[in-house]
Design a protein around this motif. Structure first.
Motif, PDB file in Angstrom:
ATOM      1  N   ARG A  27       0.811  -1.265  -0.031  1.00  0.00           N
ATOM      2  CA  ARG A  27       0.049  -0.002   0.113  1.00  0.00           C
ATOM      3  C   ARG A  27       0.966   1.056  -0.035  1.00  0.00           C
ATOM      4  NH1 ARG A  27      -4.460   0.344   4.452  1.00  0.00           N
ATOM      5  NH2 ARG A  27      -5.155  -1.122   3.332  1.00  0.00           N
ATOM      6  N   PHE A  28       0.632   2.102  -0.902  1.00  0.00           N
ATOM      7  CA  PHE A  28       1.256   3.409  -1.107  1.00  0.00           C
ATOM      8  C   PHE A  28       0.325   4.306  -0.970  1.00  0.00           C
ATOM      9  CE2 PHE A  28       3.662   0.551  -3.817  1.00  0.00           C
ATOM     10  CZ  PHE A  28       4.827   0.421  -3.261  1.00  0.00           C
ATOM     11  N   ASP A  29       0.438   5.321  -0.097  1.00  0.00           N
ATOM     12  CA  ASP A  29      -0.553   6.465  -0.125  1.00  0.00           C
ATOM     13  C   ASP A  29       0.580   8.002   0.272  1.00  0.00           C
ATOM     14  OD1 ASP A  29      -0.603   7.034   3.231  1.00  0.00           O
ATOM     15  OD2 ASP A  29      -0.697   5.060   2.959  1.00  0.00           O
ATOM     16  N   GLN A  30      -0.048   8.932  -0.251  1.00  0.00           N
ATOM     17  CA  GLN A  30       0.338  10.252   0.015  1.00  0.00           C
ATOM     18  C   GLN A  30      -0.760  10.966   0.062  1.00  0.00           C
ATOM     19  OE1 GLN A  30       3.170  10.532  -3.394  1.00  0.00           O
ATOM     20  NE2 GLN A  30       1.547  11.069  -4.848  1.00  0.00           N
ATOM     21  N   ASP A  61      -4.412 -11.577  -8.647  1.00  0.00           N
ATOM     22  CA  ASP A  61      -3.763 -10.684  -8.343  1.00  0.00           C
ATOM     23  C   ASP A  61      -4.555  -9.222  -8.658  1.00  0.00           C
ATOM     24  OD1 ASP A  61      -1.507 -11.872  -7.289  1.00  0.00           O
ATOM     25  OD2 ASP A  61      -0.768 -12.346  -9.189  1.00  0.00           O
ATOM     26  N   ALA A  62      -4.719  -8.154  -7.826  1.00  0.00           N
ATOM     27  CA  ALA A  62      -5.288  -7.077  -8.212  1.00  0.00           C
ATOM     28  C   ALA A  62      -4.779  -5.870  -7.540  1.00  0.00           C
ATOM     29  CB  ALA A  62      -6.990  -7.262  -7.478  1.00  0.00           C
ATOM     30  N   ALA A  63      -5.035  -4.615  -7.959  1.00  0.00           N
ATOM     31  CA  ALA A  63      -4.632  -3.507  -7.528  1.00  0.00           C
ATOM     32  C   ALA A  63      -5.668  -2.442  -7.710  1.00  0.00           C
ATOM     33  CB  ALA A  63      -3.294  -2.943  -8.295  1.00  0.00           C
ATOM     34  N   VAL A  64      -5.911  -1.358  -6.620  1.00  0.00           N
ATOM     35  CA  VAL A  64      -6.943  -0.102  -6.916  1.00  0.00           C
ATOM     36  C   VAL A  64      -6.326   0.754  -6.428  1.00  0.00           C
ATOM     37  CG1 VAL A  64      -7.506  -0.648  -4.515  1.00  0.00           C
ATOM     38  CG2 VAL A  64      -9.004   0.391  -6.170  1.00  0.00           C
ATOM     39  N   TYR A  65      -6.568   1.976  -7.208  1.00  0.00           N
ATOM     40  CA  TYR A  65      -6.021   3.365  -7.105  1.00  0.00           C
ATOM     41  C   TYR A  65      -6.949   4.387  -6.716  1.00  0.00           C
ATOM     42  CZ  TYR A  65      -4.344   7.995  -8.505  1.00  0.00           C
ATOM     43  OH  TYR A  65      -4.027   9.346  -8.406  1.00  0.00           O
ATOM     44  N   PHE A  66      -6.888   5.039  -5.877  1.00  0.00           N
ATOM     45  CA  PHE A  66      -8.010   6.073  -5.510  1.00  0.00           C
ATOM     46  C   PHE A  66      -7.287   7.537  -5.141  1.00  0.00           C
ATOM     47  CE2 PHE A  66      -9.583   2.260  -3.166  1.00  0.00           C
ATOM     48  CZ  PHE A  66     -10.897   2.410  -3.536  1.00  0.00           C
ATOM     49  N   ARG A  67      -8.259   8.290  -5.949  1.00  0.00           N
ATOM     50  CA  ARG A  67      -7.616   9.898  -5.765  1.00  0.00           C
ATOM     51  C   ARG A  67      -8.954  10.647  -5.321  1.00  0.00           C
ATOM     52  NH1 ARG A  67      -6.800  12.811 -11.253  1.00  0.00           N
ATOM     53  NH2 ARG A  67      -5.047  11.418 -11.321  1.00  0.00           N
ATOM     54  N   PHE A  68      -8.263  11.630  -4.221  1.00  0.00           N
ATOM     55  CA  PHE A  68      -9.496  12.326  -3.316  1.00  0.00           C
ATOM     56  C   PHE A  68      -9.019  13.514  -3.487  1.00  0.00           C
ATOM     57  CE2 PHE A  68      -8.163   8.374  -1.417  1.00  0.00           C
ATOM     58  CZ  PHE A  68      -9.442   7.681  -0.827  1.00  0.00           C
ATOM     59  N   GLU A  69     -10.135  14.650  -3.507  1.00  0.00           N
ATOM     60  CA  GLU A  69     -10.127  15.871  -3.791  1.00  0.00           C
ATOM     61  C   GLU A  69     -11.215  16.462  -2.948  1.00  0.00           C
ATOM     62  OE1 GLU A  69     -10.184  17.793  -7.511  1.00  0.00           O
ATOM     63  OE2 GLU A  69      -8.707  16.358  -8.202  1.00  0.00           O
TER      64      GLU A  69
END
Length: 59
Positions: free
Chosen positions: A8-11, A34-42
């Motif tokens: 998990r990478f977060d910034q 195998d899976a990955a999910v990306y979230f962007r927040f504003e």
């Protein structure tokens, strides 16, 4: 079905998570994905979601 987080990478404003989904079917057959999910927040809201999944290749 079980999910195991492998990375998990977060910034600020973004999170990327990689995980393995382990599934056992009613007949006892098992497989993993195998899976990955990306979230962007504003402003506290999710503004983008990207999901990726694939079955691992046989060795």
């Amino acid at each position: 079905m079980r999910c195991a987080i492998t990375r998990r990478f977060d910034q600020p404003g973004e999170v990327l998570q990689r995980h393995v989904v382990n599934v056992t079917m009613k007949d006892g057959a098992e497989f993993r994905l195998d899976a990955a999910v990306y979230f962007r927040f504003e402003n506290g809201l999710i503004t983008r979601i990207e999901e990726y999944a694939c079955a691992p290749s046989a060795a």
